[in-house]
Enzyme design. Structure first.
Site, mmCIF file in Angstrom:
data_model
loop_
_atom_site.group_PDB
_atom_site.id
_atom_site.type_symbol
_atom_site.label_atom_id
_atom_site.label_comp_id
_atom_site.label_asym_id
_atom_site.label_seq_id
_atom_site.Cartn_x
_atom_site.Cartn_y
_atom_site.Cartn_z
ATOM 1 C CB CYS A 2 -57.044 -81.091 -40.641
ATOM 2 S SG CYS A 2 -58.473 -80.603 -39.896
ATOM 3 N NE ARG A 50 -63.128 -81.652 -37.856
ATOM 4 C CZ ARG A 50 -64.500 -81.481 -37.165
ATOM 5 N NH1 ARG A 50 -65.151 -82.461 -36.922
ATOM 6 N NH2 ARG A 50 -65.070 -80.207 -37.120
ATOM 7 C CG LEU A 51 -56.878 -80.560 -33.665
ATOM 8 C CD1 LEU A 51 -56.898 -81.814 -32.727
ATOM 9 C CD2 LEU A 51 -55.696 -79.676 -33.505
ATOM 10 C CB ALA A 52 -62.940 -81.783 -33.807
ATOM 11 C CG ASP A 102 -63.173 -73.205 -40.599
ATOM 12 O OD1 ASP A 102 -63.776 -74.398 -40.284
ATOM 13 O OD2 ASP A 102 -62.234 -72.770 -40.433
ATOM 14 C CB VAL A 291 -40.782 -73.806 -22.177
ATOM 15 C CG1 VAL A 291 -39.856 -72.626 -23.081
ATOM 16 C CG2 VAL A 291 -39.895 -75.119 -22.007
#
EC number: 6.3.5.4
Length: 616
Positions: A2, A50-52, A102, A291
């Site tokens: 996040c 937030r990145l869930a 968490d 890459v």
């Protein structure tokens, strides 16, 4: 994963400052594309993007707890890989949980142990708790500095954020870079606590920063300590493998798609092999990404840094580990695209000057994010196990300077010296020699000696310490910024503090017991590696060898030269740049190409951020 930000002010009512908090929070939208939240009391305001990744529905933030003595609120970025064990322990202590996240475990851990919760965590994290019971802000950062965290003391409190851009969105923070900041930009090292922007500080890894009405205080809860290693070689190899198995198992836990970053080197290949074995036991295949550059394998020219192309080794590992593999192949036009350069500068908030290596990492992560949300990386193994070539070069081992700087200086030919692109006035004011010497002496003084060590063992302990507390932080910051700019969470198994502590205290003679670099890692993971990779010589992160890329840089630099009043020429020598753009692009060595990249980065940064550069 996040983005966090916030503002504490003991002399004003922040309930009226919602628009400003929203603006600070919005700067973190790339780090958290899934949700936004804010929480405000009279003297504290917290923002979260937030990145869930774990408990998609239940982990919304900022997260709060109400007690009879006041409210607590937390904004949290990161992952606690031992949160299930901690939740069980806290339940035994009487805590009740409403979610499976968490985040809630960490907040209840603070309720139970206060700032000492940090000592119970295994993971990567940067979080702030407003403790309304005593009106104080507690900011905590993980031991190795995997997650970034910055703060800016004000006259009556503090601003903070995952990245400087969140702080700079508030007019209380001045956009000033002084000589100390410029030194950090030009010298390839990272002084603990320095954030480049004047007045801004970095929460030092392994540190708790507390802010209350009495001011700002720092407390170190973890640092690299010297202990005697008593295990024999076989036991050491076995324990490294046990740790890696446990670390990878923990870091594969997610409620979203996962993958691994694969370069074909020992580090990423070991993580890929371990992850593949663990997922195969669950009936899954690991997804891997690499890459590459158009024509790189076919036209590769070996040099002192990169003796082999990555492609063949990547494919050996993918076949050996039965991964679902994807190559992300980039061409010179994409790498040199000015829009990509702007995105990279915006992600890093600074002109790092790594050129195509930053651009390719950003583009790799962007492509991965279309397919996965979490990636495991082999970052930091070289610093822990002694993988860089210069670890093993006598003249670097004996140099009274940061090893990588000594190595770079020895490798440069005339015309490649780093100061040549800058104005004489700037270089005189920077006095980089004294700056680096002072920083080096400070770092060396932190190393605890071990009685009975030979002089060589003592020196190699110092070199290991310098890499783990100065060099690796530059790379971890780069990794975090490039990945979070596209909303990708990259986990770093080799930064588990248990592994770092154990290997740091392993004697150098054991780290090189087979006469090669990274002996312990190779021995511990050989059974999950193809023979080609197990025997491969170290090759750093790839860089394009396409001459047209250098020509693209020259064209953009020529355009910059047409703006005679551009602020970049207060830092970069116009005569030097004029000469470099006229050279045959096929003859440009790495030093000159890097100078062009740095110049263009500086120009974009000055245009985008409009900093006040103070030269005195």
């Amino acid at each position: 994963m996040c983005g966090i930000t916030g503002w504490v002010s003991f002399d004003r009512d922040l309930a009226t400052e919602r628009p400003m908090l929203d603006a600070m929070t919005e700067t973190m939208s790339c780090r958290g594309p899934d949700a936004e939240g804010v929480w405000i009391e009279r003297h504290a305001a917290l923002g979260h993007r937030r990145l869930a990744v774990i408990d998609i529905e239940g982990g919304k933030q900022p997260m709060t707890v109400t007690t009879p003595d006041g409210n607590l609120a937390m904004t949290y970025s990161g992952e606690a890989y031992n949160f299930t064990e901690l939740r069980d322990e806290l339940r035994r202590r009487g805590h009740q949980f409403r979610t499976d996240s968490d985040t809630e475990v960490v907040l209840h851990g603070y309720l139970e142990w206060g700032a000492a919760v940090a000592e119970h965590l295994n993971g990567m994290y940067a979080f702030a708790v407003w403790d309304g019971r005593v009106e104080k802000l507690v900011m905590i950062r993980d031991r190795m500095g995997v997650k970034p965290f910055y703060y800016y003391p004000t006259a009556d409190g503090v601003l903070f954020g995952s990245e400087p851009k969140a702080i700079l969105a508030n007019p209380l923070a001045e956009r000033v870079v002084d000589l100390t900041g410029l030194r950090e930009l030009i010298a390839f090292t990272k002084a603990p606590g320095n954030a480049v922007w004047s007045g801004m500080r970095e929460v030092v890894p392994g540190t708790v920063v507390t802010v209350d009405r009495n001011g700002v205080r720092e407390h170190t809860y973890w640092r690299l300590e010297t202990t005697r290693h008593t295990d024999d070689t076989d036991t050491t190899v076995g324990h490294v493998r046990e740790l890696l198995d446990d670390i990878v198992r923990r870091q594969l836990i997610a409620d979203v798609p996962r993958c691994v970053l694969l370069s074909g080197g020992l580090d990423s290949s070991a993580i890929t092999g371990l992850a593949s074995g663990q997922l195969a036991a669950q009936g899954e295949k690991v997804r891997s990404f690499a890459v590459d550059f158009t024509g790189q394998t076919e036209n590769f020219v070996p040099d002192d840094l990169r003796p082999t192309p990555d492609g063949p080794y990547v494919h050996d590992v993918a076949a050996h580990a039965s991964t679902e593999h994807t190559d992300i192949v980039l061409d010179h036009t994409t790498l040199s695209d000015p829009d990509i350069r702007r995105k990279v500068i915006a992600a890093r908030d600074l002109p790092a000057g790594l050129g195509d290596m930053d651009a390719s990492l950003y583009l790799l992560f962007k492509a991965i994010r279309e397919r996965s949300t979490v990636a495991l990386s082999g970052e930091s193994a070289d610093e822990i196990f002694g993988g860089y070539k210069w670890f093993h070069e006598p003249h670097v081992q004996q140099a009274d300077m940061f090893p990588w700087i000594a190595a770079f200086a020895a490798a440069r030919a005339p015309g490649q010296q780093p100061g040549e692109m800058f104005t004489t006035d700037l270089m005189a004011g920077l006095d980089l020699g004294d700056y680096l010497n002072d920083g080096y002496r400070t770092a060396v003084a932190e190393v605890e000696p071990l009685d009975g060590d030979t002089e060589h063992e003592r020196r190699m302990r110092v070199i290991s310490y310098l890499h783990l507390t100065r060099f690796v932080r530059v790379l971890l910051d780069r990794k975090d910024r490039m990945s979070m700019a596209v909303g990708l969470e990259v986990r770093v198994p080799f930064c588990d503090h248990r592994l770092v502590e154990y290997v740091y205290n392993t004697p150098w003679s054991m780290k090189t017991f087979d006469g090669r670099e990274k002996s312990l890692l190779r021995a511990a993971t050989r059974n999950v590696l193809p023979q080609s990779v197990a025997e491969r010589v170290k090759s750093p992160y790839p860089s394009t060898q396409e001459p047209q890329y250098a020509a693209d840089l020259q064209l953009q630099a020529k355009e910059l030269l047409t703006d005679r009043d551009h602020a970049v020429f207060g830092l970069v020598d116009r005569t030097w740049l004029t000469e470099m753009v006229q050279r045959d692009p096929g003859t440009l060595d790495v030093g000159i190409r890097n100078g062009l990249e740095r110049t263009l980065d500086l120009g974009v940064w000055l245009d985008m951020y409009r900093p006040e550069v103070r030269m005195s």
